[in-house]
Design an enzyme around this catalytic site. Sequence first.
Site, PDB file in Angstrom:
ATOM      1  N   CYS A 155      17.828  48.813  15.223  1.00 19.98           N
ATOM      2  CA  CYS A 155      17.567  47.569  15.941  1.00 19.98           C
ATOM      3  C   CYS A 155      18.563  47.455  17.089  1.00 19.98           C
ATOM      4  O   CYS A 155      19.480  48.274  17.226  1.00 19.98           O
ATOM      5  CB  CYS A 155      17.700  46.374  15.003  1.00 19.98           C
ATOM      6  SG  CYS A 155      19.381  46.186  14.336  1.00 19.98           S
ATOM      7  N   HIS A 195      25.783  50.123   8.098  1.00 19.77           N
ATOM      8  CA  HIS A 195      25.701  50.684   6.758  1.00 19.77           C
ATOM      9  C   HIS A 195      24.757  51.885   6.725  1.00 19.77           C
ATOM     10  O   HIS A 195      23.623  51.801   6.254  1.00 19.77           O
ATOM     11  CB  HIS A 195      25.252  49.617   5.759  1.00 19.77           C
ATOM     12  CG  HIS A 195      26.346  48.673   5.368  1.00 19.77           C
ATOM     13  ND1 HIS A 195      26.116  47.431   4.814  1.00 19.77           N
ATOM     14  CD2 HIS A 195      27.693  48.801   5.445  1.00 19.77           C
ATOM     15  CE1 HIS A 195      27.266  46.835   4.575  1.00 19.77           C
ATOM     16  NE2 HIS A 195      28.235  47.646   4.951  1.00 19.77           N
ATOM     17  N   HIS A 243      28.554  43.592  11.220  1.00 21.36           N
ATOM     18  CA  HIS A 243      28.352  42.534  10.230  1.00 21.36           C
ATOM     19  C   HIS A 243      29.175  41.287  10.523  1.00 21.36           C
ATOM     20  O   HIS A 243      28.924  40.234   9.942  1.00 21.36           O
ATOM     21  CB  HIS A 243      28.709  43.055   8.837  1.00 21.36           C
ATOM     22  CG  HIS A 243      28.130  44.395   8.551  1.00 21.36           C
ATOM     23  ND1 HIS A 243      28.831  45.580   8.748  1.00 21.36           N
ATOM     24  CD2 HIS A 243      26.903  44.759   8.111  1.00 21.36           C
ATOM     25  CE1 HIS A 243      28.059  46.600   8.436  1.00 21.36           C
ATOM     26  NE2 HIS A 243      26.885  46.131   8.053  1.00 21.36           N
ATOM     27  N   CYS A 290      26.873  41.824  15.635  1.00 20.52           N
ATOM     28  CA  CYS A 290      25.536  41.602  16.188  1.00 20.52           C
ATOM     29  C   CYS A 290      25.461  40.192  16.770  1.00 20.52           C
ATOM     30  O   CYS A 290      25.859  39.222  16.110  1.00 20.52           O
ATOM     31  CB  CYS A 290      24.482  41.774  15.097  1.00 20.52           C
ATOM     32  SG  CYS A 290      22.812  41.346  15.651  1.00 20.52           S
ATOM     33  N   GLU A 334      28.647  40.687   5.833  1.00 21.53           N
ATOM     34  CA  GLU A 334      28.146  39.633   6.715  1.00 21.53           C
ATOM     35  C   GLU A 334      28.379  38.260   6.099  1.00 21.53           C
ATOM     36  O   GLU A 334      28.765  37.307   6.788  1.00 21.53           O
ATOM     37  CB  GLU A 334      26.658  39.825   7.016  1.00 21.53           C
ATOM     38  CG  GLU A 334      26.125  38.753   7.963  1.00 21.53           C
ATOM     39  CD  GLU A 334      24.622  38.806   8.179  1.00 21.53           C
ATOM     40  OE1 GLU A 334      24.033  37.739   8.441  1.00 21.53           O
ATOM     41  OE2 GLU A 334      24.041  39.907   8.093  1.00 21.53           O
ATOM     42  N   THR A 373      21.344  37.321   7.855  1.00 20.12           N
ATOM     43  CA  THR A 373      20.282  37.769   8.774  1.00 20.12           C
ATOM     44  C   THR A 373      19.386  38.862   8.203  1.00 20.12           C
ATOM     45  O   THR A 373      18.350  39.169   8.797  1.00 20.12           O
ATOM     46  CB  THR A 373      20.888  38.284  10.091  1.00 20.12           C
ATOM     47  OG1 THR A 373      21.724  39.413   9.824  1.00 20.12           O
ATOM     48  CG2 THR A 373      21.691  37.198  10.794  1.00 20.12           C
ATOM     49  N   SER A 396      22.944  49.333   2.381  1.00 15.27           N
ATOM     50  CA  SER A 396      22.259  48.638   3.477  1.00 15.27           C
ATOM     51  C   SER A 396      21.376  47.531   2.910  1.00 15.27           C
ATOM     52  O   SER A 396      20.388  47.804   2.222  1.00 15.27           O
ATOM     53  CB  SER A 396      21.406  49.621   4.286  1.00 15.27           C
ATOM     54  OG  SER A 396      20.508  48.932   5.125  1.00 15.27           O
ATOM     55  N   ASN A 445      19.278  45.388   4.447  1.00 16.03           N
ATOM     56  CA  ASN A 445      17.898  45.331   4.938  1.00 16.03           C
ATOM     57  C   ASN A 445      17.061  46.488   4.406  1.00 16.03           C
ATOM     58  O   ASN A 445      15.869  46.335   4.165  1.00 16.03           O
ATOM     59  CB  ASN A 445      17.866  45.260   6.468  1.00 16.03           C
ATOM     60  CG  ASN A 445      18.209  46.562   7.137  1.00 16.03           C
ATOM     61  OD1 ASN A 445      17.335  47.394   7.377  1.00 16.03           O
ATOM     62  ND2 ASN A 445      19.478  46.782   7.446  1.00 16.03           N
ATOM     63  N   SER A 497      19.622  50.352  10.215  1.00 19.44           N
ATOM     64  CA  SER A 497      20.812  51.149  10.525  1.00 19.44           C
ATOM     65  C   SER A 497      20.588  52.643  10.326  1.00 19.44           C
ATOM     66  O   SER A 497      21.539  53.426  10.353  1.00 19.44           O
ATOM     67  CB  SER A 497      21.994  50.675   9.673  1.00 19.44           C
ATOM     68  OG  SER A 497      21.635  50.548   8.316  1.00 19.44           O
TER      69      SER A 497
END
Length: 315
Positions: free
Chosen positions: A12, A41, A74, A96, A126, A168, A226, A228, A270
């Site tokens: 991203c 990550h 993070h 981010c 994060e 997020t 990670s 996400n 990531s």
Amino acid sequence: MQIKLANPRGFCAGVDRAIEIVNRALEVFGPPIYVRHEVVHNKFVVEDLRSRGAIFVEELDQVPDDVIVIFSAHGVSQAVRQEAAGRGLKVFDATCPLVTKVHIEVAKYSRDGRECILIGHEGHPEVEGTMGQYDASNGGAIYLVEDEEDVARLQVRDPDNLAFVTQTTLSMDDTSRVIDALRTRFPNIGGPRKDDICYATQNRQDAVKQLAGECDVVLVVGSPNSSNSNRLRELAERMGTPAYLIDGAEDMQRGWFDQAARIGITAGASAPEVLVRGVIDQLKAWGATGAEELDGRPENITFSMPKELRVRSLI
């Protein structure tokens, strides 16, 4: 066996920016460059940067004086920022910008003396950074909840002076249920117009749902730490499709695909595309054919670099 590829997948804008900050710092200033926590990550990315002179640490007391430090994507707490400033460390912030947006929301609630509830996973960097934006000296407090059960148990000081924010990288579906539980328990709670889950997390979750509906097995390329990437695997499994989280092709087992006619591949935010290509190559070596890209939501977002790296990299 046919291969189908989720779209979008992989890096991203925030991850691109964070990795580029480390790369440019290495180019401009030379190694060593210290990075607090893994910049993103992903094992492959971290090992590549380490081989080029990045040194990853968990705390600033592991960092010598008079060196360059990069904060990971993070984000970090205000206490970490103050420690770095107090030591006079040269800092580049790879947080981010969408995480920074949440930090700004929390800091405002703190200044207003409004209690804040963060929806997130305990122990995630994060979450630690976001919790650390809240200054309780103004009389408020920040609370962490992960699910509806946490909401039911939560005791706050002033239920009429509350707001919420979210990590997020959460599951959109899970987070929606937690927000509903918060609004039911605390009818006057405030919050963002929509949850703080970032565009890339949303897009990748929508894409993996489409992928899981069309495939017999789903592979999620991403590291175990990670957030996400783990959510992508969980979403595929909830749709009844076997799903595996892998760092790369070396983690695959041939037996996973014995009954599979269609294999879906996606990647966490990531995970670099080179790892996806390695997975495709291995599957083709096992007899898979094609690699069809599914239709998806285009992503054209980019985030700017710190000015000093932007300018000096052109010299």
